[in-house]
Design an enzyme around this catalytic site. Structure first.
Site, PDB file in Angstrom:
ATOM      1  CE1 TYR A  33      27.745 139.773  31.968  1.00 35.79           C
ATOM      2  CE2 TYR A  33      29.810 139.007  31.011  1.00 35.79           C
ATOM      3  CZ  TYR A  33      28.533 139.552  30.859  1.00 35.79           C
ATOM      4  OH  TYR A  33      28.044 139.839  29.604  1.00 35.79           O
ATOM      5  CE  LYS A 151      26.341 136.712  31.073  1.00 36.75           C
ATOM      6  NZ  LYS A 151      25.972 137.169  29.717  1.00 36.75           N
ATOM      7  CD  GLU A 183      26.783 135.284  20.881  1.00 37.13           C
ATOM      8  OE1 GLU A 183      25.946 134.706  21.581  1.00 37.13           O
ATOM      9  OE2 GLU A 183      28.009 135.251  21.110  1.00 37.13           O
ATOM     10  CG  LEU A 207      26.306 133.337  26.648  1.00 37.28           C
ATOM     11  CD1 LEU A 207      27.601 132.966  27.369  1.00 37.28           C
ATOM     12  CD2 LEU A 207      25.761 134.651  27.181  1.00 37.28           C
TER      13      LEU A 207
END
Length: 287
Positions: A33, A151, A183, A207
Site C-alpha cells: 500500500y 510497504k 523506526e 521503511l
C-alpha cells in the site's frame, strides 16, 4: 454523505465496494500500500510514492496492475469527487483473489491484482495541534519480519505498538532491536544532538520513507548536518530534541522518550524549522 472509492477499475459508493473473500491480502496479508497526503487539494510527493509502490510490487513478485499508469488521474479524480482539501489518499494493491486458499502463489496468468483506493478527509492537516506541543513515545521490542523496506499490509504489530503507547499514556512507540531504534510504528525516527540530525541508514530494517527522503534533502540544502547511522534508545533519551516523519504527520516533534523529557519539553528549533521548510517546499511541488 458516502465517499466514492475505486475498486478494480470502477468508481463506486463506499457501501457498494466489494472484494473477494479469497483475496490474498485478506487471507495472507499478501499486498502492499501507499498513502499520499493532500494539501490544498493537491497531492504531495506523488512520484515518490508511485516509485516505492513499483519497488514493493517487484520485491514481492506481484504484477503491476493494468491501471498503474493511470494512478495519478485516479488519485486526482477521487480528490475531486470527494471534495478533499486536506487529507489522504490510500492505495492498496494485492496479489489478487485466487480460486481457493493456498500458501503457494497463484499463477499470475490466472489472477489479476486487486486495486483499491479511498480518501480520508483531514481538515487542518498541516496545522495539527500535536505538532505545536510535540508527542511522547515509548520504546517497545521490534519483533516484525525482516523485510520492513517493503510497504506491506502486515500492520498488526505496528497497530499493537500504538495500543501499547495509548495504554501507557503516550502517543506512539519507537521499536528497538539490539538496543538500537529502528523506526516508529508508522514513521521514521530521528534525534538531534548538538547541531547534528541523526537517523538510521536505509536497509531492509526500515521503511524507505518518502517524507524521510524529502526532509533529509531539505535539511542538507539548509546546511544542516545529517548523519545516517544506528542510534541507541539511550542516545535518544539523552538527545537535545527528536522528531518523526511520515506522509500523514510530515515532521512531528517528539518531546519525551519513555520517562526522559527532551530539552525543555517543547518542540525543538530543528524539528520546527524542518516542518516549516517541508510544508513550504512540498506545497510548491504539489500536483
Amino acid at each position: 454523505m458516502s465517499r466514492t472509492v475505486y475498486v478494480n477499475g470502477q468508481y463506486l459508493p463506499e457501501g457498494d465496494a466489494k472484494v473477494s473473500i479469497f483475496d490474498r491480502a485478506f487471507l495472507m496479508a499478501d499486498g502492499v500500500y501507499e498513502v499520499t497526503s493532500v494539501l490544498d487539494g493537491k497531492l504531495i510527493d506523488f512520484d515518490g510514492h508511485l516509485a516505492r509502490l513499483e519497488r514493493s510490487l517487484s520485491e514481492l513478485d506481484i504484477q503491476k496492475p493494468d491501471c498503474f499508469d493511470d494512478l495519478l488521474e485516479i488519485h486526482r479524480e477521487l480528490v475531486r469527487v470527494n471534495g478533499i482539501t486536506d487529507g489522504m489518499v490510500y492505495l492498496q494493491v494485492t496479489r489478487g483473489a485466487a480460486e481457493d486458499r493456498d500458501f503457494v502463489f497463484p499463477d499470475p496468468e490466472e489472477v489479476k491484482p486487486t486495486v483499491v483506493l479511498f480518501t480520508q478527509s483531514k481538515p487542518g492537516l498541516a496545522d495539527s495541534p500535536a505538532s505545536k506541543k510535540g508527542i511522547k513515545v515509548i520504546s517497545i521490542e521490534d519483533i516484525r519480519w525482516g523485510r520492513r523496506d517493503i510497504k506491506t499490509v502486515q500492520l498488526l504489530y505496528p497497530s499493537m505498538g500504538k495500543m501499547m503507547a495509548k495504554k501507557a499514556g503516550a502517543d506512539d512507540a519507537w521499536m528497538i532491536e539490539d538496543g538500537h531504534v529502528t523506526e516508529g510504528t508508522s514513521n521514521n525516527a530521528y534525534i538531534v544532538k548538538g547541531d547534528t540530525i541523526i537517523t538510521r541508514q536505509l536497509s531492509n530494517d526500515i521503511l524507505h520513507g518518502i517524507t524521510r527522503a524529502a526532509v533529509l534533502r531539505f535539511a542538507r540544502e539548509a546546511q544542516m548536518k545529517v548523519e545516517e547511522r544506528h542510534f541507541t534508545i539511550d542516545e535518544a533519551k539523552d538527545a537535545d530534541e527528536a522528531f518523526v516523519t511520515s506522509a500523514s504527520t510530515f515532521v512531528m516533534p517528539v518531546v519525551q522518550v519513555d520517562e526522559a523529557v527532551l530539552g525543555d519539553g517543547t518542540p525543538g528549533p530543528v524539528s520546527k524549522r524542518l516542518r516549516e521548510i517541508y510544508l513550504e517546499e512540498s506545497r510548491k511541488a504539489a500536483i
